[in-house]
Design a protein around this motif. Structure first.
Motif, short mmCIF file in Angstrom:
data_model
loop_
_atom_site.label_atom_id
_atom_site.label_comp_id
_atom_site.label_asym_id
_atom_site.label_seq_id
_atom_site.Cartn_x
_atom_site.Cartn_y
_atom_site.Cartn_z
N LYS A 164 -3.26 16.91 1.96
CA LYS A 164 -3.11 17.51 0.39
C LYS A 164 -3.75 18.63 0.14
O LYS A 164 -3.19 19.59 -0.34
CB LYS A 164 -3.64 16.27 -0.78
N LYS A 165 -4.96 19.04 1.01
CA LYS A 165 -5.70 20.10 0.80
C LYS A 165 -5.99 20.65 2.26
O LYS A 165 -6.40 19.88 3.06
CB LYS A 165 -7.04 19.87 0.16
N VAL A 166 -5.72 21.71 2.50
CA VAL A 166 -5.69 22.47 3.71
C VAL A 166 -6.55 23.86 3.51
O VAL A 166 -6.28 24.68 2.52
CB VAL A 166 -4.31 22.80 4.47
N ASN A 184 -18.62 26.84 4.78
CA ASN A 184 -18.12 27.22 3.37
C ASN A 184 -16.88 26.33 3.22
O ASN A 184 -16.55 25.80 2.11
CB ASN A 184 -17.45 28.64 3.47
N ILE A 185 -16.09 26.04 4.24
CA ILE A 185 -14.96 24.98 4.21
C ILE A 185 -15.16 23.66 3.94
O ILE A 185 -14.69 22.99 3.16
CB ILE A 185 -14.29 25.25 5.57
N LYS A 186 -16.54 23.27 4.35
CA LYS A 186 -16.71 21.73 4.32
C LYS A 186 -17.04 21.50 2.77
O LYS A 186 -16.59 20.59 2.30
CB LYS A 186 -18.13 21.44 4.89
N ALA A 187 -17.38 22.51 2.06
CA ALA A 187 -17.73 22.14 0.71
C ALA A 187 -16.40 21.94 -0.27
O ALA A 187 -16.57 21.46 -1.28
CB ALA A 187 -18.45 23.48 0.01
N ARG A 188 -15.33 22.46 0.41
CA ARG A 188 -13.94 22.47 -0.34
C ARG A 188 -13.39 21.19 0.14
O ARG A 188 -12.11 20.91 -0.48
CB ARG A 188 -13.28 23.64 -0.03
N GLN A 189 -13.82 20.41 0.90
CA GLN A 189 -13.48 19.09 1.43
C GLN A 189 -11.80 19.10 1.63
O GLN A 189 -11.04 18.11 1.18
CB GLN A 189 -13.56 18.06 0.11
N GLN A 211 -19.88 18.73 14.73
CA GLN A 211 -21.40 18.81 14.44
C GLN A 211 -21.70 18.75 13.16
O GLN A 211 -22.40 18.20 12.73
CB GLN A 211 -21.79 19.97 15.40
N LEU A 212 -20.89 19.41 12.30
CA LEU A 212 -21.02 19.34 10.85
C LEU A 212 -20.71 18.23 10.20
O LEU A 212 -20.70 17.97 8.80
CB LEU A 212 -20.40 20.70 10.30
N GLY A 213 -20.04 17.30 10.94
CA GLY A 213 -19.51 16.17 10.28
C GLY A 213 -18.42 16.46 9.10
O GLY A 213 -18.21 15.81 8.13
N ILE A 214 -17.42 17.22 9.41
CA ILE A 214 -16.39 17.55 8.55
C ILE A 214 -15.32 16.75 9.10
O ILE A 214 -14.82 16.44 10.12
CB ILE A 214 -15.80 18.89 8.73
N ASN A 215 -14.72 15.75 7.98
CA ASN A 215 -13.43 14.99 8.08
C ASN A 215 -12.26 15.53 7.97
O ASN A 215 -11.68 15.50 6.77
CB ASN A 215 -14.03 13.63 7.13
N ALA A 216 -11.95 16.48 8.83
CA ALA A 216 -10.71 16.98 8.79
C ALA A 216 -10.12 17.16 10.04
O ALA A 216 -10.85 17.41 11.20
CB ALA A 216 -10.87 18.64 7.94
N LYS A 217 -8.88 17.37 10.07
CA LYS A 217 -8.26 17.45 11.62
C LYS A 217 -7.93 19.20 11.57
O LYS A 217 -8.02 19.79 10.49
CB LYS A 217 -6.71 17.00 11.41
N LEU A 218 -8.15 19.40 12.88
CA LEU A 218 -8.03 20.99 13.25
C LEU A 218 -6.64 21.20 13.77
O LEU A 218 -6.01 20.66 14.88
CB LEU A 218 -9.07 21.39 14.27
N LEU A 219 -5.77 21.95 13.08
CA LEU A 219 -4.46 22.29 13.42
C LEU A 219 -4.15 23.73 13.99
O LEU A 219 -4.93 24.53 13.75
CB LEU A 219 -3.67 22.05 12.19
N GLY A 220 -3.18 23.63 14.79
CA GLY A 220 -2.86 25.31 15.43
C GLY A 220 -1.41 25.30 16.01
O GLY A 220 -0.78 24.31 15.90
N GLY A 221 -1.53 26.57 16.68
CA GLY A 221 -0.14 26.68 17.21
C GLY A 221 -0.15 26.21 18.70
O GLY A 221 -1.00 25.54 19.03
N ASP A 222 0.85 26.89 19.53
CA ASP A 222 0.97 26.25 21.03
C ASP A 222 -0.09 26.74 21.75
O ASP A 222 -0.45 26.06 22.75
CB ASP A 222 2.23 26.79 21.48
N THR A 223 -0.70 27.82 21.48
CA THR A 223 -1.99 28.08 22.21
C THR A 223 -3.17 27.23 22.35
O THR A 223 -3.99 26.82 23.22
CB THR A 223 -2.54 29.43 21.83
N LEU A 224 -3.15 26.00 21.25
CA LEU A 224 -4.18 25.24 21.27
C LEU A 224 -3.61 23.81 22.06
O LEU A 224 -4.63 22.98 22.28
CB LEU A 224 -4.46 24.56 19.94
#
Length: 377
Positions: free
Chosen positions: A167-169, A216-221, A243-256
């Motif tokens: 819902k939020k990215v 900064n991003i973590k605070a926005r959940q 390490q920061l305990g952020i419960n979010a997926k990391l998305l990216g392009g084909d280089t990833l």
């Protein structure tokens, strides 16, 4: 038995005449490769180079005849370092030394300025640079051999919305032509699909410390963080997300999607990193599996992300020369625009701008440090 000087001279002249006749029956075709052969993206540059060389070896074994001469393909590889100024210098060197077929550049930020030089020199360029600007300049003989950022970014956004139920990215990019272009397309499509972009952050393609940005991003959940950039930055970013305990997926392009992510990111990438790969599900195709085995036998390791595409396009060029009866890039290019080539990575057909038509796209994640395909578009 003593051989007279006269007979020795005759033998030498005969050998020279034979060698000259053989040379006269051959035509050398130089295939240039411009890519990062040093620096953090060396793994990609070497893989691309391997794809080019494997195709050249196979084309030479076929002994393609054009105009009564057997074509002899030679690879000329140059390190552009993913740097625009260096890439333009490589382009000028290729043109000055008679290279008329160029595979690369790998980085969009190099492909955009270098393509002007190649166009002026009458060379054909086949790039994996994904920024839409590359094919908007109107250069005739420029081919994008993979999906563009528009298709890749939209596919990743669709997967995030429909499958990950995000819902939020948050969106981060490395300010390169590739990273920014891909991030822009993802953000645009994400908003169309009803997702909220809760933050837009920027870094660079040399950074390894993202703690301030991620805090900064973590605070926005956010449910997901999209990164427009390359694996050498995305891997430590994945580690720092954990390490920061952020419960979010990391998305990216084909280089990833590169196996390098698993090597650099360790278990931090497993089930966390999702990438969109401008290719097809190789394990489900017999021809693609056979190619993987051949590649591994030749180089001692399987192909990375783009090696198979480079291989396909060189084979496509070789066939186009044979079918068109010419090595002139203008005539070879005209044939390629009008005909479809079936390669390891699907069908290669191009629109008038040089974009690949219906380029396959696969969404992947990581399991045990290795890319795992999830869905195709």
């Amino acid at each position: 038995m003593t051989v007279s000087p006269f007979k020795s001279t005759l033998v030498a002249l005969a050998a020279l005449a034979c060698a000259t006749a053989t040379t006269a029956q051959e035509q050398v075709v130089k295939i240039g490769h411009s890519g990062p052969l040093s620096g953090p993206n060396t793994f990609a540059g070497r893989d691309n180079d391997n794809g080019v060389r494997l195709a050249v070896e196979e084309l030479n074994a076929r002994k393609i005849n054009v105009g009564g001469k057997t074509l002899k393909f030679e690879v000329v590889s140059e390190d552009d370092q993913c740097d625009a100024k260096t890439g333009v210098a490589v382009a000028q060197k290729f043109i000055d030394t008679g290279v008329r077929y160029v595979m690369g550049p790998y980085c969009s930020g190099v492909a955009i300025p270098a393509s002007r030089e190649y166009d002026r020199g009458g060379a054909m360029v086949s790039t994996v640079g994904t920024n839409p600007k590359i094919t908007e300049a109107g250069y005739k003989n420029l081919f994008r051999i993979v999906a563009s950022d528009v298709q890749a970014g939209a596919s990743m956004a669709a997967y995030a919305a429909n499958e990950l139920k995000a819902k939020k990215v948050a969106v981060v990019d490395d300010r390169t032509a590739f990273g920014q272009g891909l991030a822009d397309e993802f953000a645009k499509e994400a908003q169309k699909l009803g997702m909220t972009v809760v933050g837009r952050e920027f870094t660079n393609d040399k950074a390894t410390d993202f703690m301030a940005i991620l805090t900064n991003i973590k605070a926005r959940q956010p449910d997901a963080i999209f990164y427009g950039g390359y694996a050498p930055q995305a891997a430590p970013m994945a580690r720092q997300i954990k390490q920061l305990g952020i419960n979010a997926k990391l998305l990216g392009g084909d280089t990833l999607c590169s196996p390098e992510m698993g090597k650099l990111g360790g278990d931090a990438v497993n089930g966390v990193v999702y990438c969109v790969y401008a290719g097809m599900l190789m394990d489900g195709d017999a021809g693609a599996r056979a190619f993987q085995e051949k590649f591994k036998k030749r180089y001692g390791q399987g192909p990375d992300v783009y090696g198979p595409f480079y291989y396909d396009q060189v084979m496509n060029i070789g066939q186009a020369m044979e079918k068109s009866g010419s090595t002139d890039p203008a005539k070879v290019g005209a044939y390629m625009y009008q005909n479809t080539y079936r390669g390891v990575m699907g069908d290669y057909a191009y629109d008038p701008k040089g974009n690949r038509v219906k380029a396959p796209v696969v969404v992947m994640t990581f399991e045990d440090g290795k890319p795992k395909p999830l869905a195709s578009y």
